[in-house]
Design an enzyme around this catalytic site. Sequence first.
Site, mmCIF file in Angstrom:
data_model
loop_
_atom_site.group_PDB
_atom_site.id
_atom_site.type_symbol
_atom_site.label_atom_id
_atom_site.label_comp_id
_atom_site.label_asym_id
_atom_site.label_seq_id
_atom_site.Cartn_x
_atom_site.Cartn_y
_atom_site.Cartn_z
ATOM 1 N N SER A 1 5.335 -6.932 3.289
ATOM 2 C CA SER A 1 5.871 -7.262 4.609
ATOM 3 C C SER A 1 6.634 -8.592 4.563
ATOM 4 O O SER A 1 6.420 -9.414 3.668
ATOM 5 C CB SER A 1 4.721 -7.355 5.610
ATOM 6 N N GLU B 1 -4.940 -3.776 -1.949
ATOM 7 C CA GLU B 1 -6.390 -3.524 -1.913
ATOM 8 C C GLU B 1 -6.718 -2.283 -1.087
ATOM 9 O O GLU B 1 -7.858 -1.825 -1.076
ATOM 10 C CB GLU B 1 -7.133 -4.753 -1.374
ATOM 11 N N LYS C 1 -1.083 -6.874 -9.328
ATOM 12 C CA LYS C 1 -2.076 -7.032 -8.246
ATOM 13 C C LYS C 1 -1.687 -5.998 -7.201
ATOM 14 O O LYS C 1 -0.802 -6.211 -6.384
ATOM 15 C CB LYS C 1 -1.993 -8.453 -7.677
ATOM 16 N N CYS D 1 9.399 1.837 3.525
ATOM 17 C CA CYS D 1 10.271 0.702 3.898
ATOM 18 C C CYS D 1 11.681 1.192 4.153
ATOM 19 O O CYS D 1 12.489 0.477 4.731
ATOM 20 C CB CYS D 1 10.276 -0.339 2.796
ATOM 21 N N PHE E 1 0.815 -1.222 0.000
ATOM 22 C CA PHE E 1 0.000 0.000 0.000
ATOM 23 C C PHE E 1 0.847 1.271 0.000
ATOM 24 O O PHE E 1 0.378 2.334 -0.383
ATOM 25 C CB PHE E 1 -0.947 0.009 1.218
ATOM 26 N N GLU F 1 8.693 -4.281 13.135
ATOM 27 C CA GLU F 1 8.696 -3.152 12.202
ATOM 28 C C GLU F 1 7.441 -2.334 12.525
ATOM 29 O O GLU F 1 6.318 -2.787 12.285
ATOM 30 C CB GLU F 1 8.619 -3.652 10.760
#
Length: 497
Positions: A226, A176, A173, A281, A149, A382
């Site tokens: 992740s 969402e 993909k 990240c 995301f 994290e």
Amino acid sequence: MERIGHYIGGKHVPGESGRRGPVYDPSTGQQTHEVDFADTAELGQAVDAAREALPAWRATSLSKRAEIMFRIRELLDERKTDVATVLTSQHGKVLSDAMGEVQRGLENVEYATAIPHLLKGGFSEQVSTGVDVFEIRQPLGVVAGITPFNFPAMVPIWMCANAMACGNTFILKPSEKDPGAALVLAELFADAGLPDGVFNVVQGDKVAVDAILEHPDIRAVSFVGSTPIARYIYTNGTANGKRVQALGGAKNHMIVLPDADVDMVADAAVSAGYGSAGERCMAISVLTGVGKVADTVIDAIADRLPKIKVGPGLDPESEMGPLITREHRDKVASYLDSGSAQGARIVADGREHQLYKDSPGFFLAPSLMDNVTPEMDAYKDEIFGPVLSVTRAETYDQAVDLVNRNPYGNGVALFTRDGGAARRFTFEVEAGMVGINVPIPVPVAYYSFGGWKNSLFGDAHMYGPEGIRFYTRGKVVTQRWPDPAKSTVDLGFPRTR
Ligand code: NAD
């Protein structure tokens, strides 16, 4: 409620599985869209479209593919505000940051415009008498990208620009949680002249991901997200015979040596710790002060925090927006409680901000914890939000040891004025991307991006030269044009001398 569907074979295709998920505007907390979740059959339709487009796209000349990349580059530059606005409205990051994201994506398209040069092979003349050898790199076929995301435009472009330029057809993909940017990209690519079926978008959740991992006609999967999911994608994708690169989570440290300039360190730590609300990240999550420098650095950071303007991403005054969802915001905030219970000192608590208390948006203001130790949850996990932890080390060696023992190895930064220390650090530190006085060392597009240890599964880093290698396979051709009159039978193994 407006729906966000798939994009298959050059057309918007509404989902038919009946499964959908909510998309929010994180700054208001309101649901703005519903996103369709593909089932296995819908993923199969996208693979069919990508497979159908493959022969013609593979056969399209390199200069034509480069020309399309140039057009994509121009359109992306022209429409960057449109892409960034969609991105901000679903992700929450401030518009200037979203524009930065698009610009870093654009660099990857610029890199891909050089595809005629990047796909040059090697040629060896006269390897044996009258025999030449050449090597070429060819596309894999239909490839897929599964993205997180936090960079809904840039990370898909990291993957698809090189993949498509190499002659593959691509299925994306997206996350969402903010699926809108993927469709803006699909339309833009079509306007730039990309043939139908070369770029497809399938929206969805685990069902769509599993369908990608299991489909026999998908040759390679690129993943960013992740660590637990990256490990899952790598294990299952490779078990099904696919080439996989799976980039995972991170815990990026910034080591500060006693000779560093304190104001410069504080500026960098605040920018890299709280930019995009810490949902990068490559965000700095831990600042490790060597010796007594941490005391002055903490004061300098604490001075800066109240001046950061937290607010809706589309407000030009805002410097930091909300987090992606309420659940994620609450999880991030919970590390302040666990940190405090486990012995950390809360220097700034983002829950005291008015927007946290009163707004229905998913806001949490910059938070700072001191005396964090490796046993604490706030250090081990994290956090992926605007909570910066400060740890202390007595020596340089202790600080480097802390980083090297950490299971993640994405980015790391050293702040110092000592070139010798910087060189030694670069040599010793176990992480894939190192910044020397640079807090977020995201490589430019003509290098490759990737971490070590639990931050990457697979052996290819993303984009740049490693991206070109990932999306192609080598073929070596040995050829001769002998005189038929001199032809003989020789049962010996072919020799070169
Ligand atoms: P995520 O792992 O939850 O989701 C990533 C993708 O995997 C999404 O498309 C999602 O739909 C899918 N997914 C989620 N759960 C799944 C499941 N159980 N089975 C199959 N697929 C599943 O990650 P996120 O929350 O979207 O993104 C944040 C994470 O991504 C952070 O850990 C961050 O560090 C990481 N990240 C890493 C990099 C990098 O380059 N290393 C870059 C950006 C983000």
